[in-house]
Design an enzyme around this catalytic site. Structure first.
Site, PDB file in Angstrom:
ATOM      1  N   ASN A   1      73.765  36.457 112.227  1.00 44.32           N
ATOM      2  CA  ASN A   1      73.375  35.225 111.565  1.00 44.32           C
ATOM      3  C   ASN A   1      74.655  34.645 110.927  1.00 44.32           C
ATOM      4  O   ASN A   1      75.749  35.146 111.174  1.00 44.32           O
ATOM      5  CB  ASN A   1      72.296  35.531 110.519  1.00 44.32           C
ATOM      6  CG  ASN A   1      71.341  34.363 110.338  1.00 44.32           C
ATOM      7  OD1 ASN A   1      71.791  33.226 110.202  1.00 44.32           O
ATOM      8  ND2 ASN A   1      70.051  34.628 110.324  1.00 44.32           N
TER       9      ASN A   1
ATOM     10  N   GLY B   1      79.668  28.827 114.355  1.00 46.04           N
ATOM     11  CA  GLY B   1      80.601  28.189 115.282  1.00 46.04           C
ATOM     12  C   GLY B   1      81.779  29.089 115.619  1.00 46.04           C
ATOM     13  O   GLY B   1      81.806  30.270 115.238  1.00 46.04           O
TER      14      GLY B   1
ATOM     15  N   ASN C   1      60.677  33.489 115.925  1.00 48.31           N
ATOM     16  CA  ASN C   1      61.490  33.977 114.810  1.00 48.31           C
ATOM     17  C   ASN C   1      60.728  33.722 113.514  1.00 48.31           C
ATOM     18  O   ASN C   1      60.285  32.602 113.268  1.00 48.31           O
ATOM     19  CB  ASN C   1      62.841  33.242 114.840  1.00 48.31           C
ATOM     20  CG  ASN C   1      63.764  33.645 113.709  1.00 48.31           C
ATOM     21  OD1 ASN C   1      63.439  33.502 112.536  1.00 48.31           O
ATOM     22  ND2 ASN C   1      64.944  34.125 114.062  1.00 48.31           N
TER      23      ASN C   1
ATOM     24  N   ASN D   1      75.878  25.225 107.019  1.00 48.55           N
ATOM     25  CA  ASN D   1      74.563  24.627 106.826  1.00 48.55           C
ATOM     26  C   ASN D   1      73.829  25.340 105.709  1.00 48.55           C
ATOM     27  O   ASN D   1      74.002  26.543 105.489  1.00 48.55           O
ATOM     28  CB  ASN D   1      73.752  24.632 108.135  1.00 48.55           C
ATOM     29  CG  ASN D   1      72.917  25.886 108.309  1.00 48.55           C
ATOM     30  OD1 ASN D   1      71.833  25.991 107.742  1.00 48.55           O
ATOM     31  ND2 ASN D   1      73.439  26.847 109.071  1.00 48.55           N
TER      32      ASN D   1
ATOM     33  N   ILE E   1      70.258  24.537 105.387  1.00 49.44           N
ATOM     34  CA  ILE E   1      68.970  23.906 105.681  1.00 49.44           C
ATOM     35  C   ILE E   1      67.869  24.550 104.827  1.00 49.44           C
ATOM     36  O   ILE E   1      66.968  23.867 104.352  1.00 49.44           O
ATOM     37  CB  ILE E   1      68.604  24.067 107.187  1.00 49.44           C
ATOM     38  CG1 ILE E   1      69.751  23.573 108.097  1.00 49.44           C
ATOM     39  CG2 ILE E   1      67.287  23.375 107.511  1.00 49.44           C
ATOM     40  CD1 ILE E   1      69.969  22.106 108.140  1.00 49.44           C
TER      41      ILE E   1
ATOM     42  N   CYS F   1      67.026  35.965 104.746  1.00 58.41           N
ATOM     43  CA  CYS F   1      66.608  35.095 103.649  1.00 58.41           C
ATOM     44  C   CYS F   1      66.363  35.920 102.385  1.00 58.41           C
ATOM     45  O   CYS F   1      65.979  37.088 102.461  1.00 58.41           O
ATOM     46  CB  CYS F   1      65.366  34.315 104.035  1.00 58.41           C
ATOM     47  SG  CYS F   1      64.164  35.322 104.858  1.00 58.41           S
TER      48      CYS F   1
ATOM     49  N   LYS G   1      62.690  28.051 116.142  1.00 51.30           N
ATOM     50  CA  LYS G   1      63.232  28.013 114.782  1.00 51.30           C
ATOM     51  C   LYS G   1      62.388  28.907 113.877  1.00 51.30           C
ATOM     52  O   LYS G   1      61.195  29.060 114.103  1.00 51.30           O
ATOM     53  CB  LYS G   1      63.190  26.568 114.271  1.00 51.30           C
ATOM     54  CG  LYS G   1      63.712  26.442 112.860  1.00 51.30           C
ATOM     55  CD  LYS G   1      63.921  25.016 112.426  1.00 51.30           C
ATOM     56  CE  LYS G   1      64.283  24.955 110.937  1.00 51.30           C
ATOM     57  NZ  LYS G   1      65.407  25.828 110.566  1.00 51.30           N
TER      58      LYS G   1
HETATM   59  C1  LIG Z   1      71.794  24.232 111.570  1.00 51.16           C
HETATM   60  C2  LIG Z   1      71.484  25.696 111.737  1.00 51.16           C
HETATM   61  C3  LIG Z   1      70.197  26.159 111.470  1.00 51.16           C
HETATM   62  C4  LIG Z   1      69.900  27.515 111.618  1.00 51.16           C
HETATM   63  N1  LIG Z   1      68.640  27.940 111.388  1.00 51.16           N
HETATM   64  C5  LIG Z   1      68.311  29.246 111.606  1.00 51.16           C
HETATM   65  C6  LIG Z   1      66.964  29.683 111.490  1.00 51.16           C
HETATM   66  O1  LIG Z   1      66.045  28.891 111.209  1.00 51.16           O
HETATM   67  N2  LIG Z   1      66.713  31.007 111.707  1.00 51.16           N
HETATM   68  C7  LIG Z   1      67.687  31.906 112.060  1.00 51.16           C
HETATM   69  O2  LIG Z   1      67.379  33.094 112.266  1.00 51.16           O
HETATM   70  N3  LIG Z   1      68.977  31.500 112.214  1.00 51.16           N
HETATM   71  C8  LIG Z   1      69.298  30.200 111.999  1.00 51.16           C
HETATM   72  N4  LIG Z   1      70.593  29.778 112.180  1.00 51.16           N
HETATM   73  C9  LIG Z   1      71.618  30.756 112.604  1.00 51.16           C
HETATM   74  C10 LIG Z   1      71.818  30.733 114.108  1.00 51.16           C
HETATM   75  O3  LIG Z   1      70.643  31.133 114.787  1.00 51.16           O
HETATM   76  C11 LIG Z   1      72.987  31.648 114.545  1.00 51.16           C
HETATM   77  O4  LIG Z   1      72.675  32.983 114.183  1.00 51.16           O
HETATM   78  C12 LIG Z   1      74.305  31.255 113.890  1.00 51.16           C
HETATM   79  O5  LIG Z   1      74.427  29.847 113.819  1.00 51.16           O
HETATM   80  C13 LIG Z   1      75.517  31.818 114.630  1.00 51.16           C
HETATM   81  O6  LIG Z   1      75.589  31.336 115.955  1.00 51.16           O
HETATM   82  P1  LIG Z   1      76.519  30.079 116.387  1.00 51.16           P
HETATM   83  O7  LIG Z   1      77.886  30.346 115.850  1.00 51.16           O
HETATM   84  O8  LIG Z   1      76.438  30.049 117.891  1.00 51.16           O
HETATM   85  O9  LIG Z   1      75.907  28.866 115.758  1.00 51.16           O
HETATM   86  C14 LIG Z   1      70.910  28.424 112.038  1.00 51.16           C
HETATM   87  C15 LIG Z   1      72.201  27.945 112.299  1.00 51.16           C
HETATM   88  C16 LIG Z   1      72.499  26.606 112.164  1.00 51.16           C
HETATM   89  C17 LIG Z   1      73.888  26.131 112.472  1.00 51.16           C
END
Ligand SMILES: Cc1cc2nc3c(=O)[nH]c(=O)nc-3n(C[C@H](O)[C@H](O)[C@H](O)COP(=O)(O)O)c2cc1C
Length: 304
Positions: free
Chosen positions: A193, A218, A100, A70, A72, A131, A46
């Site tokens: 992302n 998703g 990361n 999200n 977060i 960010c 993370k």
């Molecule tokens: C709950 C959550 C927390 C995330 N936290 C981070 C993070 O801390 N750092 C980051 O680079 N991406 C973060 N992401 C983005 C994911 O790494 C990813 O790029 C994004 O969710 C798309 O992929 P997916 O559709 O398979 O979830 C987060 C995504 C979700 C859903």
């Protein structure tokens, strides 16, 4: 089955091309109860920041059609805690570890890179440039080619680790950003992302998230992600980690065909904690059934 799933990414050898997407796997502690983490291609931790961050106010996740939102807000315990508690845990699995990182300023990215120098067990750094950047008035580093180039150059100057830059899809021309980070020294790019989204509660008329908007992830984002991977694959000569809505092996295959050398799985981990193992097995089966002996035979092979 004798299919070779190994790939090389930014000089790192992975036994298979499947890893978690940052922020959806923590450091793997909870997932280690469901499967043998050493079966993954790599671990992506993370996002870690220099100082601890509380993140945003709840509610900060909600379900939407074909995905989730999200906000977060990069909650984490900070770099010292990461190095003391999380990294030693991740090292036990003896697979490549991608750390990361994110900062509010160029200097913070540079400082984290310096602090990670010589730390054993790290195989690559992934820059999260999605960010907001305080000095540039809250615009994400990844939303401007100039800032993306500057932050990559700052990290490149301060680290010898392979550098992966994670791109945001919230831009008009992602290829331009990809070229900028590669020119500044990125060894690989990961994309995408989350996309900025919003959902409204019909009972209260209020936004579902306290932060009002959040990151959409998703299945809803998969076509956008596949398109962006394909576009970036035409524009740069470094490996790509494809991310966005991967729920099955077939989803992952689309990313390989579009030009990804590896994939990262995010939201699907919250639905089925074993999904990455199922995806690895499914990729092997898909290739074997079609007579391929090596995953590299399909990378970038979309017929357009
Ligand atoms: C709950 C959550 C927390 C995330 N936290 C981070 C993070 O801390 N750092 C980051 O680079 N991406 C973060 N992401 C983005 C994911 O790494 C990813 O790029 C994004 O969710 C798309 O992929 P997916 O559709 O398979 O979830 C987060 C995504 C979700 C859903």
């Amino acid at each position: 089955m004798s299919v070779n799933l190994s790939v090389t990414l930014a000089g790192i050898k992975l036994k298979n091309p499947v890893m978690p997407a940052s922020g959806t796997f923590g450091s793997g502690r909870e997932f280690s109860e469901f499967f043998d983490i050493s079966r993954l291609g790599a671990i992506v931790a993370k996002t870690v920041t220099l100082k601890p961050r509380h993140g945003n106010m709840p509610p900060r996740v909600c379900e939407v059609t074909s995905g989730m939102l999200n906000s977060i807000g990069l909650q984490n315990e900070g770099l010292d805690h990461f190095l003391e508690h999380d990294l030693p845990f991740m090292r036990k699995f003896k697979i490549p570890i991608i750390v990361n990182i994110a900062g509010n300023t160029l200097e913070e990215y540079a400082q984290i890179c310096r602090d990670l120098r010589g730390v054993p067990g790290i195989n690559a750094i992934e820059l999260n440039i999605s960010c907001p950047n305080i000095k540039a008035g809250g615009i994400a580093f990844g939303a401007s080619a100039r800032l993306a180039e500057q932050v990559t150059a700052a990290a490149r100057y301060n680290t010898d680790y392979p550098l992966i830059v994670k791109l945001t899809p919230n831009v008009y021309n992602i290829s331009k950003i990809a070229r900028a980070v590669v020119s500044a020294g990125a060894d690989a790019v990961s994309l995408i992302n989350t996309l900025v989204g919003m959902s409204i509660d019909l009972n209260t008329f209020k936004p579902m998230l306290a932060n009002i908007t959040g990151g959409l992830s998703g299945p809803a984002i998969k076509p956008v992600a596949v398109r962006m991977v394909w576009e970036v694959a035409q524009s740069v000569n470094v490996p790509i980690i494809g991310i966005g809505g991967i729920m099955t092996a077939e989803d992952a295959i689309e990313f390989f065909l579009a030009g990804a050398t590896a994939v990262a799985v995010g939201t699907a981990n919250f639905i089925n904690p074993r999904v990455m193992i199922e995806i690895i097995e499914g990729i092997e089966k898909f290739l074997d059934e079609r007579g391929y002996t090596d995953i590299r035979q399909i990378i970038g092979k979309v017929q357009v």
